[in-house]
Design a protein around this motif. Structure first.
Motif, PDB file in Angstrom:
ATOM      1  N   ALA A 185       6.027  -1.100  -2.139  1.00  0.00           N
ATOM      2  CA  ALA A 185       4.703  -1.723  -2.032  1.00  0.00           C
ATOM      3  C   ALA A 185       4.063  -1.406  -0.692  1.00  0.00           C
ATOM      4  O   ALA A 185       2.844  -1.167  -0.612  1.00  0.00           O
ATOM      5  CB  ALA A 185       4.822  -3.232  -2.230  1.00  0.00           C
ATOM      6  N   GLN A 186       4.838  -1.383   0.361  1.00  0.00           N
ATOM      7  CA  GLN A 186       4.302  -1.049   1.686  1.00  0.00           C
ATOM      8  C   GLN A 186       3.840   0.393   1.747  1.00  0.00           C
ATOM      9  O   GLN A 186       2.865   0.703   2.431  1.00  0.00           O
ATOM     10  CB  GLN A 186       5.372  -1.329   2.742  1.00  0.00           C
ATOM     11  N   ASP A 187       4.532   1.285   1.032  1.00  0.00           N
ATOM     12  CA  ASP A 187       4.100   2.681   0.980  1.00  0.00           C
ATOM     13  C   ASP A 187       2.802   2.831   0.198  1.00  0.00           C
ATOM     14  O   ASP A 187       1.926   3.608   0.568  1.00  0.00           O
ATOM     15  CB  ASP A 187       5.187   3.547   0.328  1.00  0.00           C
ATOM     16  N   ILE A 188       2.681   2.076  -0.902  1.00  0.00           N
ATOM     17  CA  ILE A 188       1.491   2.190  -1.747  1.00  0.00           C
ATOM     18  C   ILE A 188       0.287   1.515  -1.101  1.00  0.00           C
ATOM     19  O   ILE A 188      -0.837   2.023  -1.143  1.00  0.00           O
ATOM     20  CB  ILE A 188       1.764   1.564  -3.126  1.00  0.00           C
ATOM     21  N   TYR A 189       0.533   0.351  -0.488  1.00  0.00           N
ATOM     22  CA  TYR A 189      -0.548  -0.425   0.134  1.00  0.00           C
ATOM     23  C   TYR A 189      -0.253  -0.607   1.629  1.00  0.00           C
ATOM     24  O   TYR A 189       0.076  -1.722   2.071  1.00  0.00           O
ATOM     25  CB  TYR A 189      -0.673  -1.793  -0.533  1.00  0.00           C
ATOM     26  N   PRO A 190      -0.365   0.452   2.415  1.00  0.00           N
ATOM     27  CA  PRO A 190      -0.024   0.333   3.842  1.00  0.00           C
ATOM     28  C   PRO A 190      -0.912  -0.640   4.603  1.00  0.00           C
ATOM     29  O   PRO A 190      -0.508  -1.169   5.647  1.00  0.00           O
ATOM     30  CB  PRO A 190      -0.196   1.771   4.359  1.00  0.00           C
ATOM     31  N   GLN A 191      -2.112  -0.907   4.089  1.00  0.00           N
ATOM     32  CA  GLN A 191      -3.015  -1.843   4.747  1.00  0.00           C
ATOM     33  C   GLN A 191      -2.898  -3.251   4.182  1.00  0.00           C
ATOM     34  O   GLN A 191      -3.689  -4.133   4.539  1.00  0.00           O
ATOM     35  CB  GLN A 191      -4.479  -1.365   4.588  1.00  0.00           C
ATOM     36  N   GLY A 192      -1.907  -3.458   3.310  1.00  0.00           N
ATOM     37  CA  GLY A 192      -1.752  -4.760   2.679  1.00  0.00           C
ATOM     38  C   GLY A 192      -1.071  -5.769   3.586  1.00  0.00           C
ATOM     39  O   GLY A 192      -0.861  -5.548   4.778  1.00  0.00           O
ATOM     40  N   ASN A 193      -0.690  -6.895   2.993  1.00  0.00           N
ATOM     41  CA  ASN A 193      -0.027  -7.969   3.736  1.00  0.00           C
ATOM     42  C   ASN A 193       1.224  -8.392   2.978  1.00  0.00           C
ATOM     43  O   ASN A 193       1.427  -8.003   1.822  1.00  0.00           O
ATOM     44  CB  ASN A 193      -0.975  -9.147   3.937  1.00  0.00           C
ATOM     45  N   PRO A 194       2.096  -9.173   3.590  1.00  0.00           N
ATOM     46  CA  PRO A 194       3.339  -9.579   2.917  1.00  0.00           C
ATOM     47  C   PRO A 194       3.131 -10.241   1.567  1.00  0.00           C
ATOM     48  O   PRO A 194       3.929 -10.054   0.648  1.00  0.00           O
ATOM     49  CB  PRO A 194       3.973 -10.539   3.927  1.00  0.00           C
ATOM     50  N   GLU A 195       2.048 -11.011   1.426  1.00  0.00           N
ATOM     51  CA  GLU A 195       1.790 -11.667   0.142  1.00  0.00           C
ATOM     52  C   GLU A 195       1.538 -10.636  -0.952  1.00  0.00           C
ATOM     53  O   GLU A 195       2.054 -10.752  -2.064  1.00  0.00           O
ATOM     54  CB  GLU A 195       0.588 -12.602   0.265  1.00  0.00           C
ATOM     55  N   LEU A 196       0.715  -9.613  -0.641  1.00  0.00           N
ATOM     56  CA  LEU A 196       0.425  -8.557  -1.611  1.00  0.00           C
ATOM     57  C   LEU A 196       1.686  -7.774  -1.942  1.00  0.00           C
ATOM     58  O   LEU A 196       1.955  -7.482  -3.107  1.00  0.00           O
ATOM     59  CB  LEU A 196      -0.641  -7.614  -1.059  1.00  0.00           C
ATOM     60  N   TRP A 197       2.485  -7.444  -0.936  1.00  0.00           N
ATOM     61  CA  TRP A 197       3.702  -6.674  -1.154  1.00  0.00           C
ATOM     62  C   TRP A 197       4.682  -7.450  -2.029  1.00  0.00           C
ATOM     63  O   TRP A 197       5.300  -6.874  -2.935  1.00  0.00           O
ATOM     64  CB  TRP A 197       4.341  -6.307   0.184  1.00  0.00           C
ATOM     65  N   PHE A 198       4.810  -8.744  -1.774  1.00  0.00           N
ATOM     66  CA  PHE A 198       5.726  -9.563  -2.570  1.00  0.00           C
ATOM     67  C   PHE A 198       5.233  -9.671  -4.009  1.00  0.00           C
ATOM     68  O   PHE A 198       6.017  -9.604  -4.952  1.00  0.00           O
ATOM     69  CB  PHE A 198       5.861 -10.952  -1.959  1.00  0.00           C
ATOM     70  N   GLU A 249      21.556  -3.705  -8.190  1.00  0.00           N
ATOM     71  CA  GLU A 249      20.699  -4.839  -8.536  1.00  0.00           C
ATOM     72  C   GLU A 249      20.326  -5.658  -7.304  1.00  0.00           C
ATOM     73  O   GLU A 249      19.215  -6.181  -7.215  1.00  0.00           O
ATOM     74  CB  GLU A 249      21.409  -5.725  -9.561  1.00  0.00           C
ATOM     75  N   GLU A 250      21.246  -5.741  -6.359  1.00  0.00           N
ATOM     76  CA  GLU A 250      21.001  -6.536  -5.152  1.00  0.00           C
ATOM     77  C   GLU A 250      19.958  -5.891  -4.244  1.00  0.00           C
ATOM     78  O   GLU A 250      19.304  -6.574  -3.448  1.00  0.00           O
ATOM     79  CB  GLU A 250      22.295  -6.736  -4.370  1.00  0.00           C
ATOM     80  N   GLN A 251      19.781  -4.593  -4.351  1.00  0.00           N
ATOM     81  CA  GLN A 251      18.890  -3.868  -3.451  1.00  0.00           C
ATOM     82  C   GLN A 251      17.519  -3.579  -4.046  1.00  0.00           C
ATOM     83  O   GLN A 251      16.619  -3.139  -3.334  1.00  0.00           O
ATOM     84  CB  GLN A 251      19.536  -2.543  -3.036  1.00  0.00           C
ATOM     85  N   VAL A 252      17.343  -3.839  -5.348  1.00  0.00           N
ATOM     86  CA  VAL A 252      16.090  -3.474  -6.015  1.00  0.00           C
ATOM     87  C   VAL A 252      14.902  -4.218  -5.421  1.00  0.00           C
ATOM     88  O   VAL A 252      13.838  -3.634  -5.164  1.00  0.00           O
ATOM     89  CB  VAL A 252      16.180  -3.725  -7.532  1.00  0.00           C
ATOM     90  N   GLY A 253      15.038  -5.518  -5.192  1.00  0.00           N
ATOM     91  CA  GLY A 253      13.925  -6.303  -4.654  1.00  0.00           C
ATOM     92  C   GLY A 253      13.454  -5.779  -3.315  1.00  0.00           C
ATOM     93  O   GLY A 253      12.246  -5.600  -3.096  1.00  0.00           O
TER      94      GLY A 253
END
Length: 256
Positions: free
Chosen positions: A49-62, A38-42
């Protein structure tokens, strides 16, 4: 991530006799971190998210991680051992499907069941589901085809308005010879125009399932052979559609 039982028995007596169940998935599948603590899921969802959206930004990934967190938590609570999904571009059209796997007690009192008895029980639900029995590489299984209509909230639709979408589902119940257990594989997709593609792919995945219970087969009945009348491509005939070769490169032991 591959998780294999240690061969020296260091995982304990129960784990040492547990069967290895492995299957192959296409390398293009993204994997939800239902196997993490549970501690590692986030953190794992941020990496996904970084794998799916490599051109994204931290806000999108979060934001992506935040929306997926309750879904993953629900899967973990339900005992899902594997959850993967694909994101396809089919002639400029987005398409997706999700595959999950879990190991279940076949019945609460521990009685062993067969694919036929599972199919009979599924037919007794009285809904409009189609129920079949098919022969997989790992044995005979019961298959249930269903669809349901869900209303998507406005915040996740392209139009910005609530929309209804039909979800197609396939569930495969494979009774195992050990301890009245059953492997459950499920496919779901909102892209019904691609149903033939995904149903074919799904049966290709479940047909790679291998059960290694060599350490716990004492006193077990021999594996039943499929009838001569059953074609080798039985599950494919049930699924229909055009054959899609499975280009799997990874073998996962998800139930160990």
């Amino acid at each position: 991530m591959d998780t294999m039982l240690p061969g020296d028995g260091s995982a304990g007596p129960a784990a040492a006799t547990a069967p290895h169940l492995t299957f192959r998935v296409p390398p293009a599948f993204f994997e939800l971190p239902v196997y993490e603590s549970e501690e590692q899921v986030g953190e794992a969802l941020i990496e996904l998210a970084q794998d799916i959206y490599p051109q994204g930004n931290p806000e999108l990934w979060f934001q992506y991680a935040a929306t997926q967190l309750p879904i993953v938590a629900e899967m973990m609570e339900a005992g899902v051992s594997y959850a993967g999904f694909c994101l396809l571009d089919l002639d400029g059209r987005r398409s997706t499907a999700t595959v999950t796997a879990a190991l279940l007690d076949s019945v609460p009192d521990g009685q062993k069941v067969t694919a036929s008895s599972v199919a009979a029980e599924l037919r007794g639900f009285g809904d409009e589901a189609q129920v079949e029995t098919v022969w997989l590489t790992a044995g005979e299984a019961a298959v249930r085809f269903t669809s349901e209509v869900l209303t998507l909230p406005a915040e996740i639709t392209d139009s910005g308005r609530p929309e209804q979408v039909e979800i197609g589902k396939i569930a495969v119940f494979l009774p195992l010879r050990r301890d009245a257990e059953m492997a459950l594989f499920e496919l779901s997709t909102p892209c019904m125009q691609d149903w033939d593609l995904y149903s074919e792919l799904f049966f290709s995945i479940v047909n790679t399932l291998e059960v290694d219970d060599s350490g716990s087969t004492a006193g077990q009945p021999p594996v039943e052979e499929p009838p001569q009348s059953a074609p080798p491509s039985g599950p494919m005939d049930v699924a229909g559609g055009v054959h899609v070769p499975l280009q799997a490169k990874t073998v996962r032991d998800v139930f160990g």
